[in-house]
Design a protein around this motif. Sequence first.
Motif, PDB file in Angstrom:
ATOM      1  N   UNK A 114       0.809  -1.221   0.000  1.00  0.00           N
ATOM      2  CA  UNK A 114       0.000   0.000   0.000  1.00  0.00           C
ATOM      3  C   UNK A 114       0.843   1.273   0.000  1.00  0.00           C
ATOM      4  N   UNK A 115       2.154   1.138   0.128  1.00  0.00           N
ATOM      5  CA  UNK A 115       3.020   2.301   0.136  1.00  0.00           C
ATOM      6  C   UNK A 115       3.247   2.912   1.499  1.00  0.00           C
ATOM      7  N   UNK A 116       2.484   2.483   2.512  1.00  0.00           N
ATOM      8  CA  UNK A 116       2.671   2.960   3.879  1.00  0.00           C
ATOM      9  C   UNK A 116       3.629   2.021   4.622  1.00  0.00           C
ATOM     10  N   UNK A 117       4.222   2.465   5.710  1.00  0.00           N
ATOM     11  CA  UNK A 117       5.100   1.574   6.485  1.00  0.00           C
ATOM     12  C   UNK A 117       4.358   0.301   6.877  1.00  0.00           C
ATOM     13  N   UNK A 118       4.861  -0.868   6.493  1.00  0.00           N
ATOM     14  CA  UNK A 118       4.104  -2.108   6.731  1.00  0.00           C
ATOM     15  C   UNK A 118       4.222  -2.582   8.171  1.00  0.00           C
ATOM     16  N   UNK A 119       3.124  -3.099   8.678  1.00  0.00           N
ATOM     17  CA  UNK A 119       3.093  -3.659  10.030  1.00  0.00           C
ATOM     18  C   UNK A 119       2.456  -5.047  10.058  1.00  0.00           C
ATOM     19  N   UNK A 120       1.894  -5.484   8.925  1.00  0.00           N
ATOM     20  CA  UNK A 120       1.211  -6.781   8.893  1.00  0.00           C
ATOM     21  C   UNK A 120       1.640  -7.558   7.655  1.00  0.00           C
ATOM     22  N   UNK A 121       1.571  -8.874   7.796  1.00  0.00           N
ATOM     23  CA  UNK A 121       1.822  -9.786   6.688  1.00  0.00           C
ATOM     24  C   UNK A 121       0.499 -10.370   6.220  1.00  0.00           C
ATOM     25  N   UNK A 122       0.108 -10.038   4.999  1.00  0.00           N
ATOM     26  CA  UNK A 122      -1.054 -10.699   4.402  1.00  0.00           C
ATOM     27  C   UNK A 122      -0.653 -12.124   4.041  1.00  0.00           C
ATOM     28  N   UNK A 123      -1.492 -13.084   4.370  1.00  0.00           N
ATOM     29  CA  UNK A 123      -1.115 -14.483   4.174  1.00  0.00           C
ATOM     30  C   UNK A 123      -1.056 -14.875   2.707  1.00  0.00           C
ATOM     31  N   UNK A 124      -1.553 -14.009   1.840  1.00  0.00           N
ATOM     32  CA  UNK A 124      -1.350 -14.222   0.405  1.00  0.00           C
ATOM     33  C   UNK A 124       0.096 -13.926   0.006  1.00  0.00           C
TER      34      UNK A 124
END
Length: 239
Positions: free
Chosen positions: A153-163
């Motif tokens: 999404x371009x924002x600092x990532x904090x989660x892992x989508x399981x895909x």
Amino acid sequence: MERYRTHEGVIVGRRPLPGGDVLLRFVGPEGALDAVARKAQRPGGRSGRLMLFHHVRFQAYHKPDRELATLTQAELVGRLERLSEPGRYAAAAYLGELAYRLAAPEVAPALWPVFTSGLRGVARHDQPALPLVWAGWRMLAAGGLEPGLASRCGHPPTRLELEGALACAACAKSPSLPLGEGGAELLTVLLRRPGREAMARLEAAAWRPLLAALLGYVAYQLEPLRSEAAVHQAFLNGT
């Protein structure tokens, strides 16, 4: 094809069969292999060389009309002490099961050194969960299942989508798992930097979110492993 072939591998599965036979599951530099050791449980058999996590060189008979090979000779190359300790055993069992699921012949040459390094780390490190986290993610990368490390999404990532993508909490698609503060950066270090550097970073970081994410990601991308519950009990319960 030669019917008698020599292989090398670590025993990651061992199941006694009726009549004193033992069904063995190996992971080696050529891939995964199942073989039956005839009469291995009987007095004078080879059971002492054919224990879980033993590194062996062995000869197997491959009959053309059978998928299951028959072990004919076995030589112990090495074994790791302390893997019978509960936490270490859970971590080693998980790595062994994951390696077996990933070890297609085209993947095995890259997977093998990571797997064996992970087992050595689990046997020796004061916190066996740490080499489990490092080796688990690196084995997934060797198997072609590395998640994308750039934020979707371009924002600092904090989660892992399981895909298989990283995203911020607001944009992450379900299902997803938290990586914890600094977790996305740490995951990048685990997957991109040399093992010594990655372990040093892991030792100083909050690693439990990356272990929980590893378990969830493997369960989603492959299937839940039988050893997952033991890993959760040993390292994640109460967190």
